[in-house]
Design an enzyme around this catalytic site. Structure first.
Site, short mmCIF file in Angstrom:
data_model
loop_
_atom_site.label_atom_id
_atom_site.label_comp_id
_atom_site.label_asym_id
_atom_site.label_seq_id
_atom_site.Cartn_x
_atom_site.Cartn_y
_atom_site.Cartn_z
N ASP A 22 6.45 -10.73 -1.75
CA ASP A 22 6.09 -11.54 -0.59
C ASP A 22 5.19 -12.69 -1.06
O ASP A 22 5.01 -12.88 -2.27
CB ASP A 22 5.40 -10.68 0.49
CG ASP A 22 4.04 -10.18 0.04
OD1 ASP A 22 3.69 -10.35 -1.15
OD2 ASP A 22 3.31 -9.63 0.89
N TYR A 38 12.40 -8.26 1.04
CA TYR A 38 11.04 -7.77 0.89
C TYR A 38 10.86 -6.42 1.58
O TYR A 38 10.41 -5.46 0.96
CB TYR A 38 10.01 -8.78 1.46
CG TYR A 38 8.66 -8.13 1.56
CD1 TYR A 38 7.87 -7.97 0.44
CD2 TYR A 38 8.21 -7.58 2.77
CE1 TYR A 38 6.66 -7.30 0.50
CE2 TYR A 38 7.01 -6.90 2.84
CZ TYR A 38 6.24 -6.77 1.70
OH TYR A 38 5.06 -6.09 1.77
N GLU A 80 5.28 -1.97 7.61
CA GLU A 80 5.74 -3.10 6.80
C GLU A 80 6.26 -4.24 7.68
O GLU A 80 6.07 -5.40 7.38
CB GLU A 80 6.82 -2.66 5.80
CG GLU A 80 6.26 -1.96 4.58
CD GLU A 80 5.24 -2.81 3.82
OE1 GLU A 80 5.34 -4.04 3.80
OE2 GLU A 80 4.30 -2.21 3.25
#
Ligand code: SF4
Length: 363
Positions: free
Chosen positions: A144, A126, A43
């Site tokens: 996002d 996020y 991520e």
């Protein structure tokens, strides 16, 4: 078939999206793991970076640092070297720092708790939502740029996606839409939809699994969404840098401060041109100001260009010979004379890589 008002059919929407995702999702390396540390690494890498670029970096990173303890124990320079070329180096520095917090101050396991995880260096809303939902199935909606674009089209949202003031409204919408039974899967499905179907240009609406629920498709207004606030044109900076050779044929590298742009990376000394100054004069002046050396035999090598998020740079590169003085640093955190062959052992900015081969061939 009649269009279904999405607001009345959230559950149908979720099922259609998840069914499509289960069948058609791309086989990406970080989707074949439930290791929270690997999910976290992926991520962080995926922020502001395209999936196809991340693949090799992810594999290399987890084979070099297979456990969070390995990352915490590694020197920052090794971490930056593995990250080299991926850009946005603050992500690597923060991930490294966060791994140290996990190992030295927490239990040694990636926290399975949103609040604790969110407090780690570099973790924003996020990434906290993405990691907690994917790794631990916690009910947080990840938002996002891709997801904002999809939401803006689905709900004909007027809020500009590049305005911080819109964050809340997109988050609220995503929270409402989230499938709380399978939040990790749902977040990934929405991201995947944004990446391969609801693309920025020419969304593939005819094959979109949720077109039945989409406001923009229904009104043929896909091209109008998402809305954007007008931004100023990207400024351009003109820099001159010098590859300085000493009598032993070594060159001088300087290391940037750890915080800020390209923090911790190594580069050739130089700086911006002053008004009315030629690149050659700027190169000599900056070297003198930054490392306190005077140089001679200044030869032009090449020009490279590089785009950062907030500006573009044009860099004129010179080669020159050490003339006089002792290295005294004014700006960089460190400096080293290294052989040209050893340059590739140092984490270098992409702009430097753009002329490295030319440098090797033109010594
Ligand atoms: Fe995006 Fe088109 Fe699907 Fe709407 S129908 S979500 S605009 S791809």
């Amino acid at each position: 078939m009649h269009k279904k008002q999405l607001i009345e059919h959230y559950q149908d929407f979720r099922e259609a999206l998840l069914d499509w995702f289960r069948r058609y999702q791309r086989d990406l390396p970080w989707r074949n793991t439930d290791n929270p540390y690997y999910i976290w690494v992926s991520e962080v890498m995926l922020q502001q970076t395209q999936v196809k670029k991340v693949g090799d970096y992810y594999e290399k990173f987890i084979s070099r640092f297979p456990k969070v303890e390995d990352l915490a124990a590694a020197p920052l320079q090794d971490v930056l070297k593995v990250w080299e070329g991926l850009g946005y180096y603050a992500r690597a520095r923060n991930l490294h720092k966060a791994a140290q917090v996990v190992v030295n101050e927490l239990t040694g396991e990636v926290p399975a708790d949103y609040t604790t995880f969110r407090k780690l260096p570099g973790v924003g809303d996020y990434s906290a939502a993405a990691v907690q939902s994917i790794a631990f199935n916690a009910p947080y909606a990840a938002v996002d740029g891709n997801i904002k674009r999809v939401l803006a089209r689905l709900f004909l949202m007027e809020a500009p996606i590049n305005d911080a003031k819109s964050t809340k409204v997109f988050q609220q919408q995503a929270d409402t839409l989230l499938d709380r039974n399978v939040p990790g899967l749902f977040n990934q499905a929405l991201m995947e939809l944004g990446a391969i179907i609801c693309r920025p240009q020419s969304p593939a609406c005819l094959v979109c699994p949720v077109n039945l629920f989409c406001g923009a498709f229904d009104a043929t207004r896909q091209a109008e969404f998402p809305k954007r606030r007008e931004t100023k044109p990207t400024p351009e900076r003109h820099l001159a840098v010098g590859v300085i050779y000493n009598k032993a044929g070594e060159v001088l590298l300087t290391q940037r401060q750890l915080d800020g742009l390209l923090g911790g990376l190594w580069e050739f000394p130089g700086g911006e041109l002053a008004d009315g100054e030629t690149a050659e004069v700027a190169c000599v002046r900056n070297i003198n100001e930054v490392v306190n050396l005077s140089v001679r035999n200044v030869r032009y090598l090449t020009r490279v260009r590089h785009a950062f998020t907030h500006f573009k740079s044009v860099v004129d590169v010179f080669q020159c010979d050490y003339g006089d003085g002792e290295v005294v640093l004014n700006g960089p955190r460190d400096a080293k004379w290294v052989t040209v062959a050893a340059l590739r052992d140092y984490p270098l900015p992409r702009a430097t890589h753009k002329f490295l081969e030319e440098l090797m061939n033109n010594r």
